[in-house]
Scaffold this motif. Sequence first.
Motif, PDB file in Angstrom:
ATOM      1  N   ALA A 156       0.936  -1.282   0.026  1.00  0.00           N
ATOM      2  CA  ALA A 156       0.001  -0.073   0.031  1.00  0.00           C
ATOM      3  C   ALA A 156       0.977   1.273   0.021  1.00  0.00           C
ATOM      4  CB  ALA A 156      -0.990   0.041   1.201  1.00  0.00           C
ATOM      5  N   PRO A 157       2.105   1.414   0.402  1.00  0.00           N
ATOM      6  CA  PRO A 157       2.793   2.577   0.542  1.00  0.00           C
ATOM      7  C   PRO A 157       2.871   3.402  -0.862  1.00  0.00           C
ATOM      8  CG  PRO A 157       3.779   0.877   1.824  1.00  0.00           C
ATOM      9  CD  PRO A 157       2.928   0.234   1.025  1.00  0.00           C
ATOM     10  N   ASN A 158       2.348   4.669  -0.875  1.00  0.00           N
ATOM     11  CA  ASN A 158       2.710   5.672  -1.815  1.00  0.00           C
ATOM     12  C   ASN A 158       1.712   5.592  -3.215  1.00  0.00           C
ATOM     13  OD1 ASN A 158       5.014   6.933  -0.280  1.00  0.00           O
ATOM     14  ND2 ASN A 158       6.371   5.542  -1.293  1.00  0.00           N
ATOM     15  N   THR A 159       0.702   4.605  -3.038  1.00  0.00           N
ATOM     16  CA  THR A 159      -0.077   4.430  -3.868  1.00  0.00           C
ATOM     17  C   THR A 159      -0.915   5.630  -4.097  1.00  0.00           C
ATOM     18  OG1 THR A 159      -1.626   3.288  -2.504  1.00  0.00           O
ATOM     19  CG2 THR A 159      -0.210   1.859  -3.808  1.00  0.00           C
ATOM     20  N   ARG A 207       1.741   8.785  -5.557  1.00  0.00           N
ATOM     21  CA  ARG A 207       2.503   8.523  -7.024  1.00  0.00           C
ATOM     22  C   ARG A 207       1.459   8.641  -8.097  1.00  0.00           C
ATOM     23  NH1 ARG A 207       3.816   3.958  -6.374  1.00  0.00           N
ATOM     24  NH2 ARG A 207       5.984   4.250  -5.999  1.00  0.00           N
ATOM     25  N   CYS A 208       1.940   9.404  -9.061  1.00  0.00           N
ATOM     26  CA  CYS A 208       1.198   9.557 -10.357  1.00  0.00           C
ATOM     27  C   CYS A 208       1.013   8.494 -11.208  1.00  0.00           C
ATOM     28  CB  CYS A 208       1.832  10.815 -11.216  1.00  0.00           C
ATOM     29  SG  CYS A 208       0.649  11.126 -12.579  1.00  0.00           S
ATOM     30  N   ASP A 255      -8.607   8.943  -5.423  1.00  0.00           N
ATOM     31  CA  ASP A 255      -8.933   7.517  -5.239  1.00  0.00           C
ATOM     32  C   ASP A 255      -8.679   7.079  -6.432  1.00  0.00           C
ATOM     33  OD1 ASP A 255      -8.954   7.945  -2.389  1.00  0.00           O
ATOM     34  OD2 ASP A 255     -11.472   8.297  -2.821  1.00  0.00           O
ATOM     35  N   HIS A 256      -9.156   7.465  -7.544  1.00  0.00           N
ATOM     36  CA  HIS A 256      -8.855   6.825  -8.973  1.00  0.00           C
ATOM     37  C   HIS A 256      -7.649   6.652  -9.310  1.00  0.00           C
ATOM     38  CE1 HIS A 256      -9.627   6.823 -13.603  1.00  0.00           C
ATOM     39  NE2 HIS A 256      -9.542   5.661 -13.306  1.00  0.00           N
ATOM     40  N   ASN A 302      -2.760   2.727  -9.692  1.00  0.00           N
ATOM     41  CA  ASN A 302      -1.344   2.417  -9.380  1.00  0.00           C
ATOM     42  C   ASN A 302      -1.392   1.095  -8.481  1.00  0.00           C
ATOM     43  OD1 ASN A 302       0.130   4.818  -9.818  1.00  0.00           O
ATOM     44  ND2 ASN A 302      -0.674   5.705  -8.092  1.00  0.00           N
ATOM     45  N   VAL A 303      -2.503   0.514  -8.029  1.00  0.00           N
ATOM     46  CA  VAL A 303      -2.774  -0.725  -7.450  1.00  0.00           C
ATOM     47  C   VAL A 303      -2.749  -1.686  -8.480  1.00  0.00           C
ATOM     48  CG1 VAL A 303      -4.539  -2.248  -6.194  1.00  0.00           C
ATOM     49  CG2 VAL A 303      -4.046   0.263  -5.445  1.00  0.00           C
TER      50      VAL A 303
END
Length: 440
Positions: A364-367, A370-371, A402-403, A408-409
């Motif tokens: 989960a970190p930085n999701t 980050r662009c 959130d989108h 990123n996820v």
Amino acid sequence: MTTERVLEKRQFGHRARLALTPAQTRLVDDQAHAARAMWNQLHDLWQMTPKCQRSLTRMDQTLRQARKEIDLYAVLPAQAAQAVLKTYVQAWKNCWDGRAEEPTFKARIRAVMSVDIPQARDLHIKRVHRRWGMVNIPKIGRVRFRWTKDLPVGKNADRENRITGARLVKDALGWHIAFRVQTLEPRPEPHTGPEVGIDAGVNLPLALSDGNHQDHGRPPRLPDGTADRDKWLNPDEKAKLLRLEQRAAHRKSFRKPKERSSNRLHATYDQIKQLRARATRRALDWQHKTTTALARQYGTVVVEALTITNMTKSAQGTVEEPGRNVAQKSGLNRSISQEAWGRTVTMLTYKTARQGGTLHKVPAPNTSRRCSACGFITPGSREDQATFVCKNPDCGWEGNADHNAARNVLHLYRMGHGLIPAAGRAVVRRTRGVKPATAR
């Protein structure tokens, strides 16, 4: 050429509301209090017994002797008493395996009242109406329950499709019975649906990477900017809840220290619990419908591996080092708890498997920082809770925060599970003691 589908066992629970008479309600309450008292006695015995002498046989002998000497335990069926012992021992095993905390004393008011019926042969379930069924509860008799799902009973029951037991549970809306069902179903074929990344948020409950966001239509904050702690209730219900809370506080002010609460105060508390339970049922209904639709539509679901207990810790701090923005953090913690992200992931896990899909978790970190277009972490890109504008001069992507996190996820999953985001890029985590060249 036809191929037979492989059958596999499936175990699940089905909960239905019981229609008890006042006399039956008192009898079930007595059984639940007896089970709670038996749990507390086993807990005291466990704490007082030296570790080298703790055994299931010793506790079983003590339990049998207590049932002969204490009249309170006589209202509880013998099989239900044995189930209390097995549940207590299993609670310690879960603690030793790191799946739960240590078992504790069960208070009369805060503990969930329940009675186990471990053997299905005592139930004698029969459907008597389109909406009602009958079940036999030991030492209670025949009781009606709401028939909302076809159960494997009567001619539909066999060795592989049957009810293995039940459990009586009481909440603010009354007594319910939870059946333990075992069926034999064909193994689902692999789901050929698309991949999707999901980010759980507060302003947007479930943001999807393809833009098909899922929103329950209830704003997380009030017009004045404060968190809405009762967003699943309508305005009239919120006003009623406020009146009940004020009434409870007024009646509680007359209670002296160490004095038992009045019956009127308990009645007010029961009314508050009923409203809270109604809000919880609405949230559960939305979660079930949403997760079922997602499991049917997508073959691969990717979510963040969140540690929610750490995210909802208080920011109060200590006397020497007081925290900052304590009230704002408290409202955020309340909003996170209301969304119940962990329960949503649990539902997606078993529902995707039932549909032939898969669920994966990524770091989960930085999701959310980050662009998702350029892949860089630029300070100030997350302008507020709902807006993301990339400050990279070569990018400038903007959209819902959130989108952006959901995209990123999904990108992390496509790159590989071993990739850990760090300093704006993904690096490979290697085993301790292995040289970098060998890891590559």
